[in-house]
Design a protein around this motif. Structure first.
Motif, short mmCIF file in Angstrom:
data_model
loop_
_atom_site.label_atom_id
_atom_site.label_comp_id
_atom_site.label_asym_id
_atom_site.label_seq_id
_atom_site.Cartn_x
_atom_site.Cartn_y
_atom_site.Cartn_z
N PRO A 92 0.81 -1.23 0.00
CA PRO A 92 0.00 0.00 0.00
C PRO A 92 0.84 1.28 0.00
O PRO A 92 0.40 2.29 -0.56
N SER A 96 0.26 3.86 -2.95
CA SER A 96 -0.09 5.27 -2.66
C SER A 96 0.86 6.22 -3.36
O SER A 96 0.43 7.25 -3.90
N VAL A 97 2.14 5.87 -3.37
CA VAL A 97 3.12 6.72 -4.06
C VAL A 97 2.83 6.71 -5.57
O VAL A 97 2.86 7.76 -6.22
N ASP A 100 0.02 8.92 -6.40
CA ASP A 100 0.41 10.33 -6.37
C ASP A 100 1.17 10.75 -7.63
O ASP A 100 0.86 11.77 -8.24
N GLN A 131 -11.06 -4.50 -7.07
CA GLN A 131 -11.34 -3.62 -5.92
C GLN A 131 -10.06 -3.00 -5.39
O GLN A 131 -10.04 -1.83 -4.99
N TYR A 132 -9.01 -3.81 -5.38
CA TYR A 132 -7.75 -3.34 -4.80
C TYR A 132 -7.16 -2.18 -5.58
O TYR A 132 -6.88 -1.12 -5.02
N TYR A 135 -9.14 1.13 -5.54
CA TYR A 135 -9.03 1.91 -4.30
C TYR A 135 -7.96 2.99 -4.44
O TYR A 135 -8.11 4.11 -3.95
N PHE A 136 -6.86 2.67 -5.14
CA PHE A 136 -5.75 3.62 -5.26
C PHE A 136 -5.95 4.57 -6.44
O PHE A 136 -5.68 5.75 -6.32
N SER B 38 -3.69 1.98 9.17
CA SER B 38 -3.88 2.41 7.78
C SER B 38 -5.15 1.81 7.20
O SER B 38 -5.36 0.60 7.26
N PRO B 41 -8.21 -1.23 1.19
CA PRO B 41 -9.41 -1.68 0.46
C PRO B 41 -10.10 -2.78 1.28
O PRO B 41 -9.42 -3.57 1.96
N ILE B 43 -11.31 -5.60 0.73
CA ILE B 43 -10.97 -7.01 0.51
C ILE B 43 -9.72 -7.42 1.28
O ILE B 43 -9.41 -8.60 1.38
N VAL B 44 -8.99 -6.46 1.80
CA VAL B 44 -7.73 -6.77 2.48
C VAL B 44 -7.99 -7.15 3.93
O VAL B 44 -8.66 -6.41 4.66
N ARG B 146 -6.59 7.18 6.22
CA ARG B 146 -6.17 6.88 4.86
C ARG B 146 -4.68 7.19 4.76
O ARG B 146 -4.19 8.19 5.27
N ARG B 147 -3.97 6.31 4.06
CA ARG B 147 -2.53 6.47 3.93
C ARG B 147 -2.20 7.67 3.01
O ARG B 147 -2.71 7.75 1.91
N THR B 149 1.11 9.75 1.37
CA THR B 149 2.53 9.46 1.19
C THR B 149 3.39 10.37 2.06
O THR B 149 4.49 10.00 2.40
N HIS B 152 5.04 8.94 5.36
CA HIS B 152 6.27 8.17 5.56
C HIS B 152 7.50 8.82 4.92
O HIS B 152 8.61 8.51 5.31
#
Lengths: 217, 156
Positions: A92, A96-97, A100, A131-132, A135-136, B38, B41, B43-44, B146-147, B149, B152
């Motif tokens: 994740p 996420s990076v 961005d 779905q995964y 999400y991003f 964090s 989704p 499903i995780v 929500r994560r 960036t 980190h």
């Protein structure tokens, strides 16, 4: 007579010195050029050059169940990350990076795609993948289709992964590559972006690699 | 300079006044700050959590267990990079040396939270109990976030 002799006496060494100067200047210039072209290459972290690996045909499925092959890699820059959805930390973070930098680069109308390729076919069904990645970023591509299909891609890229099954339950973890692999619009693997990933670092690296590749063609 | 002397003197004086066990290390609590989980989704089923744990005492203290009604189990893990590969190594405990702080952060030490009892979204709050080697338990409410960036990038 004395005049001629003294002229020759000066002329010959002068010619010799000039010749040496010209030759060494030539050496110097070519040496500098060689150094500069070397610097261009070594300055770009993660660049695979010369002889980037050209992908052969492969066949996997995207999150919608459509065939995804070499053709889908042509015409745009591709960033591929190999991971699995149940990976709680590195995946994740990386996704996420990627979300961005994708947003920023797409804003500059770059032709690019971000691909999450699953190394955990058991838990990452196509529906879960869908779905995964959604999400991003809804544009992201999720690749799966089972171990055999995925190996047509991983074996070419040289990506290793290891499924820790000693737990004998569903909570197993997978060791995998933390790098992002970069492919140019010809389907050539031109770079590898190493962790820790940050948006700024990736955009800088990508821009350098892209400009370099375009300079070569 | 006077202030420093006054400070040192008051510590000295304080220790003369209270030499009893009321202020021994066993009673100094570790403190947990900036804890978050964090969002992932739905499903995780394995989530990551992070916290800073400060040990103000003169002896090292270990985090030996974390539990919660909202997860089937919680483990401490650390990412280990071996060249190209990353793997997560389970830690049986996490030592917090004397007078220091352990920063759990994305890409390094983290909590691994298995099978949330309900789907967790941003701003949900779950209760975690941290158990330490000195017998202390710390119960804290942890927010799901929500994560981003930014969270980190400054740790590296």
């Amino acid at each position: 007579m004395l005049d001629k002799l003294s002229k020759n006496m000066f002329l010959i060494p002068t010619v010799i010195i000039l010749t040496i100067l010209v030759i060494s200047a030539g050496f110097y210039v070519s040496l500098k050029q060689a150094q500069q072209s070397k610097q261009v290459k070594s300055n770009i972290e993660g660049l695979f050059w010369p002889n980037p690996k050209k992908l052969n045909e492969f066949s996997v499925l995207d999150q919608y169940g459509h065939n995804f092959s070499l053709n889908q890699m042509k015409g745009k820059w591709s960033f591929i990350f190999f991971g699995y959805s149940h990976c709680p930390d590195i995946c994740p973070i990386t996704m996420s990076v990627m979300a961005d930098f994708y947003k920023e680069l797409i804003g500059e109308s770059e032709q690019l795609q971000v691909i999450f390729a699953s190394v955990d076919s058991k838990r990452d069904t196509l529906e879960n993948l869908s779905q995964y990645v959604h999400y991003f970023n809804p544009d992201f591509i999720g690749l799966g289709g089972g171990d055999e299909m995925m190996s047509s891609l991983t074996s070419q890229i040289g990506v290793a992964y290891y499924i820790n099954k000693e737990n004998e339950n569903e909570d197993y973890l997978v060791d995998h590559s933390a790098s992002i692999f970069l492919f140019d619009p010809l389907g050539r693997m031109v770079g590898k972006l190493s962790p820790p990933h940050t948006q700024k670092k990736i955009i800088q690296q990508f821009t350098k690699i892209k400009n370099f590749i375009y300079e070569q063609s | 300079m006077n202030k420093v002397n006054l400070y040192l003197f008051s510590i000295f004086f304080f220790q003369i006044l209270f030499p009893s066990s009321a202020f021994t290390d066993e009673n100094i609590k570790v403190s947990i700050s900036d804890a978050w989980i964090s969002e992932a989704p739905t499903i995780v089923s394995i989530l990551a959590g992070y916290a800073n744990i400060h040990n103000p005492s003169k002896t090292s203290i270990s985090l030996i267990a974390i539990s919660s009604q909202d997860f089937s189990k919680i483990e401490i893990h650390r990412n280990v990079f071996n060249g190209e590969m990353v793997s997560m190594e389970k830690q049986e405990s996490l030592e917090i040396p004397a007078k220091s702080t352990i920063l759990m952060s994305p890409g390094d030490f983290h909590l691994m939270l298995f099978n949330p009892s309900k789907p967790l979204r941003s701003n949900d709050i779950v209760t975690l109990v941290f158990s330490f080697s000195n017998g202390h338990n710390e119960t804290i409410d942890v927010k799901v976030k929500r994560r981003h960036t930014e969270d980190h990038s400054h740790h590296h």
